[in-house]
Design an enzyme around this catalytic site. Structure first.
Site, mmCIF file in Angstrom:
data_model
loop_
_atom_site.group_PDB
_atom_site.id
_atom_site.type_symbol
_atom_site.label_atom_id
_atom_site.label_comp_id
_atom_site.label_asym_id
_atom_site.label_seq_id
_atom_site.Cartn_x
_atom_site.Cartn_y
_atom_site.Cartn_z
ATOM 1 N N HIS A 21 41.044 -31.884 -69.021
ATOM 2 C CA HIS A 21 40.007 -32.914 -69.137
ATOM 3 C C HIS A 21 38.592 -32.369 -69.199
ATOM 4 O O HIS A 21 37.723 -32.985 -69.817
ATOM 5 C CB HIS A 21 40.101 -33.896 -67.954
ATOM 6 C CG HIS A 21 41.272 -34.827 -68.061
ATOM 7 N ND1 HIS A 21 41.429 -35.939 -67.264
ATOM 8 C CD2 HIS A 21 42.355 -34.810 -68.892
ATOM 9 C CE1 HIS A 21 42.555 -36.572 -67.585
ATOM 10 N NE2 HIS A 21 43.145 -35.894 -68.569
ATOM 11 N N CYS A 75 35.578 -15.837 -54.098
ATOM 12 C CA CYS A 75 34.825 -15.428 -52.915
ATOM 13 C C CYS A 75 35.565 -16.023 -51.717
ATOM 14 O O CYS A 75 36.726 -16.413 -51.856
ATOM 15 C CB CYS A 75 33.358 -15.833 -52.988
ATOM 16 S SG CYS A 75 33.004 -17.600 -52.970
ATOM 17 N N HIS A 87 37.836 -37.015 -73.820
ATOM 18 C CA HIS A 87 37.300 -36.001 -72.910
ATOM 19 C C HIS A 87 36.251 -35.126 -73.593
ATOM 20 O O HIS A 87 35.369 -34.584 -72.938
ATOM 21 C CB HIS A 87 38.429 -35.148 -72.353
ATOM 22 C CG HIS A 87 39.477 -35.963 -71.665
ATOM 23 N ND1 HIS A 87 39.215 -36.708 -70.542
ATOM 24 C CD2 HIS A 87 40.783 -36.187 -71.985
ATOM 25 C CE1 HIS A 87 40.312 -37.347 -70.165
ATOM 26 N NE2 HIS A 87 41.273 -37.060 -71.031
ATOM 27 N N THR A 137 35.319 -18.862 -50.018
ATOM 28 C CA THR A 137 35.707 -20.264 -50.248
ATOM 29 C C THR A 137 35.889 -20.599 -51.727
ATOM 30 O O THR A 137 36.413 -21.662 -52.058
ATOM 31 C CB THR A 137 34.607 -21.196 -49.718
ATOM 32 O OG1 THR A 137 33.382 -20.867 -50.407
ATOM 33 C CG2 THR A 137 34.417 -21.039 -48.219
ATOM 34 N N ASP A 170 33.420 -11.391 -54.759
ATOM 35 C CA ASP A 170 32.586 -10.660 -53.803
ATOM 36 C C ASP A 170 33.510 -9.795 -52.944
ATOM 37 O O ASP A 170 34.716 -9.678 -53.217
ATOM 38 C CB ASP A 170 31.674 -11.616 -53.000
ATOM 39 C CG ASP A 170 32.428 -12.468 -51.993
ATOM 40 O OD1 ASP A 170 33.674 -12.342 -51.899
ATOM 41 O OD2 ASP A 170 31.772 -13.259 -51.292
#
Ligand code: RB5
Length: 152
Positions: free
Chosen positions: A102, A69, A137, A71, A12
């Site tokens: 994983h 972005c 996994h 965060t 963003d």
């Protein structure tokens, strides 16, 4: 078929500079960068950009996606709504390595207000140089895909 050398980048408005730094960094490593913007600092909406990048990964046009972005959280949430996407937010190199080894993540999300440039580039390198381990996994990733099928 997935283009094995192509990485889509998106963000963003908050993370344009770091996105462009990452683009140069990975291009120098030989990756073909598909930078889908935005290019101006005008306020925009992270779900739009998360979805656009995720569609290119889900369609097989790009092997990986790196999205950013403020965060890393909102754009990650949007990307993970697209079928076939496994995107993790990483603020450390251990998580970046493990999310590939994983969880077979195909997208990485970063928070420009969380990590500095040096750490962000190390996280990108950790993500791109790690490989999925398969084995036990693989079954767990298949379980995620089952949940995804059930949700739609
Ligand atoms: C934009 O101000 C900010 O909300 C966004 O970049 C992101 O942090 C959301 O998760």
């Amino acid at each position: 078929m997935t283009a094995t050398n192509r990485i889509v980048l998106s963000s963003d408005h908050a993370a344009i500079d770091l996105r462009q730094t990452i683009a140069s960094h990975i291009a120098a490593q030989g990756w073909v960068v598909v930078d889908i913007g935005p290019t101006t600092a005008e306020s925009t909406h992270y779900p739009t950009h998360g979805e656009a990048a995720a569609q290119l990964v889900a369609s097989g046009d790009c092997r990986f996606g790196i999205i950013l972005c403020g965060t890393g959280q909102g754009i990650m949430m949007a990307a993970n709504k697209i079928k076939g996407i496994r995107c993790g937010v990483c603020g450390d190199t251990f998580s970046a390595r493990m999310v590939r080894q994983h969880n077979d993540a195909n997208m990485l999300s970063l928070g420009v207000r969380v990590v500095g440039e040096g750490l962000a580039l190390d996280i990108v390198d950790a993500f791109l140089t790690a490989s999925f381990e398969g084995g036990r996994h693989a079954m767990r990733v298949e379980m995620i895909e089952t949940l995804e099928g059930r949700a739609r």
